[in-house]
Design an enzyme around this catalytic site. Structure first.
Site, PDB file in Angstrom:
ATOM      1  N   GLY A 291       4.708   1.355   8.064  1.00  0.00           N
ATOM      2  CA  GLY A 291       4.537   1.309   9.504  1.00  0.00           C
ATOM      3  C   GLY A 291       5.512   0.341  10.155  1.00  0.00           C
ATOM      4  O   GLY A 291       6.077  -0.546   9.495  1.00  0.00           O
ATOM      5  N   LEU A 292       5.680   0.489  11.462  1.00  0.00           N
ATOM      6  CA  LEU A 292       6.570  -0.391  12.205  1.00  0.00           C
ATOM      7  C   LEU A 292       5.866  -1.654  12.669  1.00  0.00           C
ATOM      8  O   LEU A 292       6.521  -2.634  13.016  1.00  0.00           O
ATOM      9  CB  LEU A 292       7.138   0.350  13.423  1.00  0.00           C
ATOM     10  CG  LEU A 292       8.010   1.572  13.125  1.00  0.00           C
ATOM     11  CD1 LEU A 292       8.370   2.284  14.428  1.00  0.00           C
ATOM     12  CD2 LEU A 292       9.264   1.162  12.375  1.00  0.00           C
TER      13      LEU A 292
ATOM     14  N   ALA B 204       0.836  -1.203   0.000  1.00  0.00           N
ATOM     15  CA  ALA B 204       0.000   0.000   0.000  1.00  0.00           C
ATOM     16  C   ALA B 204       0.868   1.248   0.000  1.00  0.00           C
ATOM     17  O   ALA B 204       1.936   1.283   0.627  1.00  0.00           O
ATOM     18  CB  ALA B 204      -0.908  -0.012   1.231  1.00  0.00           C
ATOM     19  N   PRO B 205       0.440   2.302  -0.711  1.00  0.00           N
ATOM     20  CA  PRO B 205       1.221   3.545  -0.724  1.00  0.00           C
ATOM     21  C   PRO B 205       1.212   4.213   0.637  1.00  0.00           C
ATOM     22  O   PRO B 205       0.319   4.001   1.453  1.00  0.00           O
ATOM     23  CB  PRO B 205       0.493   4.398  -1.769  1.00  0.00           C
ATOM     24  CG  PRO B 205      -0.903   3.858  -1.811  1.00  0.00           C
ATOM     25  CD  PRO B 205      -0.769   2.392  -1.535  1.00  0.00           C
ATOM     26  N   GLY B 206       2.230   5.028   0.874  1.00  0.00           N
ATOM     27  CA  GLY B 206       2.323   5.739   2.151  1.00  0.00           C
ATOM     28  C   GLY B 206       3.574   5.326   2.910  1.00  0.00           C
ATOM     29  O   GLY B 206       4.338   4.458   2.483  1.00  0.00           O
ATOM     30  N   ILE B 207       3.765   5.936   4.058  1.00  0.00           N
ATOM     31  CA  ILE B 207       4.929   5.644   4.907  1.00  0.00           C
ATOM     32  C   ILE B 207       4.769   4.265   5.521  1.00  0.00           C
ATOM     33  O   ILE B 207       3.723   3.951   6.089  1.00  0.00           O
ATOM     34  CB  ILE B 207       5.072   6.721   6.006  1.00  0.00           C
ATOM     35  CG1 ILE B 207       5.274   8.103   5.370  1.00  0.00           C
ATOM     36  CG2 ILE B 207       6.230   6.385   6.944  1.00  0.00           C
ATOM     37  CD1 ILE B 207       5.246   9.245   6.366  1.00  0.00           C
TER      38      ILE B 207
ATOM     39  N   LYS C 191      -4.072  -5.901   6.180  1.00  0.00           N
ATOM     40  CA  LYS C 191      -3.058  -5.565   7.180  1.00  0.00           C
ATOM     41  C   LYS C 191      -2.638  -6.828   7.940  1.00  0.00           C
ATOM     42  O   LYS C 191      -3.482  -7.532   8.494  1.00  0.00           O
ATOM     43  CB  LYS C 191      -3.603  -4.516   8.154  1.00  0.00           C
ATOM     44  CG  LYS C 191      -4.110  -3.263   7.445  1.00  0.00           C
ATOM     45  CD  LYS C 191      -4.839  -2.297   8.374  1.00  0.00           C
ATOM     46  CE  LYS C 191      -3.896  -1.564   9.273  1.00  0.00           C
ATOM     47  NZ  LYS C 191      -4.589  -0.449   9.994  1.00  0.00           N
TER      48      LYS C 191
ATOM     49  N   ASP D 180     -13.714   0.894  10.819  1.00  0.00           N
ATOM     50  CA  ASP D 180     -14.096  -0.462  11.206  1.00  0.00           C
ATOM     51  C   ASP D 180     -13.195  -1.455  10.471  1.00  0.00           C
ATOM     52  O   ASP D 180     -12.699  -1.175   9.373  1.00  0.00           O
ATOM     53  CB  ASP D 180     -15.560  -0.709  10.836  1.00  0.00           C
ATOM     54  CG  ASP D 180     -16.113  -1.969  11.494  1.00  0.00           C
ATOM     55  OD1 ASP D 180     -15.540  -2.420  12.494  1.00  0.00           O
ATOM     56  OD2 ASP D 180     -17.123  -2.491  10.994  1.00  0.00           O
TER      57      ASP D 180
END
Length: 590
Positions: free
Chosen positions: A334-335, A329-332, A350, A385
């Site tokens: 995550g950890l 997915a685009p974007g920063i 996810k 949700d």
């Protein structure tokens, strides 16, 4: 006290054990739906008495009813259905018996999902096909009758608009009196005149249809219906609220598609609504909300397990009719989560990483508990949700090489490779949104100001519901198609009442002032709102927008005041519609 499921007959009396298994499954579902309806019926009593904590409690507890009944049925079958009796033919026969038992059932689609849930606890994943479970529905839900009917029809041409609406309100059966019904009816009719196209020539087929049961959520009861004029439909929702004296009043009328889509959002708590035939309610609501998929409507009315089942059917259908690859997915990055998406499908998938790197101090179990908290909490329209799945099979050829390598590296314990199939053992699915940080990078002045205002409102409304997001970075919030800002990263979420908001201590010496590390003690739950600006407001344009409307979020006093209201059990109003739409703000109430 709830009655246990009946025992299996002794082996000597068992003419057909597979029929007994099918009956146990259906009895388990019937027990579940009976308890489900009792909770929805109790919501009416709680609303009339103003017992808002009880409404929220019922909404939370109802979410777990389904899984408890599934496990009861599984344990019952495991005890009575002997392993030597189980073979492929037996399981297929159980399904055929079950279909026969659903012939006159009022909730056959939900009962089929319950059957799937039980079987998925007992059978191996290789049995998850239409020979053994309901991958496709077997019983039609068309034109199932309920008593009373699922909706009532009224004819304004015969009695006039005002008497017709007054009769509608009498028929919903609320026991509390209205504070000033004549005033409220004037406002309803004025709103209709203001919002509906003019002139509205009344056709021979002019009627108002309303669903027989009110929709309850938090402090509101909602009358849901549509006005039909010839071949035109005008859907509407009328919120009914309680005032400080315990009397009822109508707060507004929602008429625009955008308002209705936001109102009927899974980013809020699910409605409590008593339905004998849920498919009839879903059919009615689909006519009002043509852009919402059926799975989402079932979820909205509290039947989230069936909604989840329908979502997966839709997903399989989309996979068969598309050819693009799953990608990161685009974007920063995550950890905590590895997040991927299918560009042609508006959702993200996810997966919790095996190793969560510092500075995050969470485990996989802790993250799962945070998502459980969100599912059971009042999301006030500001928390996305999620759909939680286990043992999800994907076609391996649809995974890009880069994504496949990422999953093997970051979450190997949750990814199994079986020939041409990738099985992900646990995952969450959410609707895809534009990350707020990406939105702000591209937004012009007005759009940027609107998004920052929405961001501050989201934080404040979450706080009013006793939620502190933990990580307030823009990348953890998304922008919906209606421009609303919604929080979606839950690994640091906590109850606001667990937080200790503090002012930054003033340095007393030069060494303290220029120290690289805090010279004062900091407990794990200590939060210093003054520091928010350091990592949030680095862009001058964003800072100016934020400080105009939400500077109070940088003040520990603001947060402490919210905590005091929560401690006093003062449930703050967070309306599922704009304040500007309320009659008290739109019209003179006299």
């Amino acid at each position: 006290m709830q009655q246990p499921l009946p025992p299996f007959p002794p082996a000597s009396e068992q003419k057909d054990l597979t029929l007994s298994v099918a009956q146990v499954m259906l009895q388990g579902f019937n027990k579940h739906y009976r308890i489900f309806r009792e909770a929805c019926q109790a919501a009416k009593r709680h609303f009339e008495t103003g017992n808002w904590p009880a409404v929220q409690k019922a909404s939370r507890e109802r979410i777990d009813f389904y899984d408890k009944r599934v496990m009861e049925a599984v344990e019952h079958i495991e005890r009575g259905f002997l392993p030597e009796s189980r073979d492929d033919a037996a399981w297929q026969k159980i399904k055929l018996h079950y279909i026969g038992l659903l012939t006159y059932h009022k909730q056959p689609e939900c009962a089929e999902t319950f059957f799937n849930s039980v079987c998925c606890k007992i059978l191996h994943r290789t049995y998850f096909n239409n020979n053994f479970i309901f991958v496709r529905p077997a019983v039609s839900t068309e034109h199932i009758d309920s008593d009373p009917p699922s909706y009532r029809s009224y004819y304004p041409g015969k009695y006039g608009f005002r008497p017709t609406v007054a009769r509608m309100l009498r028929d919903i059966g609320l026991q509390r009196p209205f504070a000033d019904l004549r005033r409220d009816l004037r406002c309803v009719l004025r709103m209709w005149r203001d919002m509906l196209p003019r002139p509205l020539h009344l056709e021979a087929n002019h009627q108002i249809q309303i669903l027989s049961s009110l929709f309850y959520r938090n402090k509101g009861a909602y009358l849901v219906g549509k006005m039909i004029n010839g071949n035109q439909d005008f859907p509407f929702v009328i919120p009914v609220l309680n005032n400080a004296e315990g009397k009822l009043y109508l707060d507004t009328v929602l008429l625009e598609r955008r308002q209705l889509d936001i109102f009927f959002s899974t980013n809020r708590a699910y409605f409590l609504v008593d339905m004998e035939v849920p498919s009839a309610y879903v059919h009615f609501l689909q006519g009002m909300l043509p852009y919402k998929p059926q799975w989402e409507i079932y979820t909205l009315i509290g039947l989230q397990k069936h909604g989840k089942n329908l979502f997966y059917r839709d997903f399989l259908h989309h996979l068969r009719h598309s050819s693009d690859d799953f990608v990161t997915a685009p974007g920063i990055r995550g950890l905590v989560m590895s997040v991927f998406t299918l560009p042609s499908y508006p959702y993200v998938f996810k997966v919790i990483k095996d190793v969560i790197a510092p500075p995050k101090e969470v485990t996989r179990q802790m993250v799962k508990e945070k998502y459980w908290l969100v599912k059971h909490h009042d999301r006030v329209g500001r928390m996305a949700d999620t759909l939680e799945y286990s043992e999800v099979a994907f076609p391996r050829k649809r995974f890009s090489p880069a994504l496949m390598e990422e999953l093997r590296t970051l979450a190997p314990s949750l990814v199994a490779e079986e020939g041409e199939t990738i099985v992900i053992k646990h995952m969450y699915i959410e609707r895809r949104m534009v990350p707020l940080n990406i939105f702000l990078d591209k937004a012009d002045g007005d759009a940027r100001d609107g998004a920052i205002d929405e961001y501050g409102l989201a934080i404040k409304q979450l706080a009013s519901a006793n939620i502190f997001p933990g990580d307030l970075l823009f990348k953890n919030f998304g922008v919906t198609r209606y421009g609303r800002v919604v929080f979606y990263d839950y690994d640091e979420i906590d109850y606001l009442s667990n937080c200790n908001f503090r002012l930054l201590p003033k340095p007393q010496t030069e060494e303290q002032e220029f120290a690289a590390e805090p010279w004062y003690s900091v407990a794990p739950n200590d939060i210093f709102p003054e520091e928010f600006s350091t990592f949030l407001l680095t862009d001058d344009r964003v800072r100016k927008s934020f400080m105009r409307r939400h500077a109070d979020l940088l003040d520990a006093g603001y947060w402490k005041a919210v905590q005091q209201r929560i401690a006093a059990e003062q449930m703050q109003d967070v309306f599922p519609y704009s304040e500007a739409l309320r009659f008290c703000n739109r019209y003179a109430r006299n």
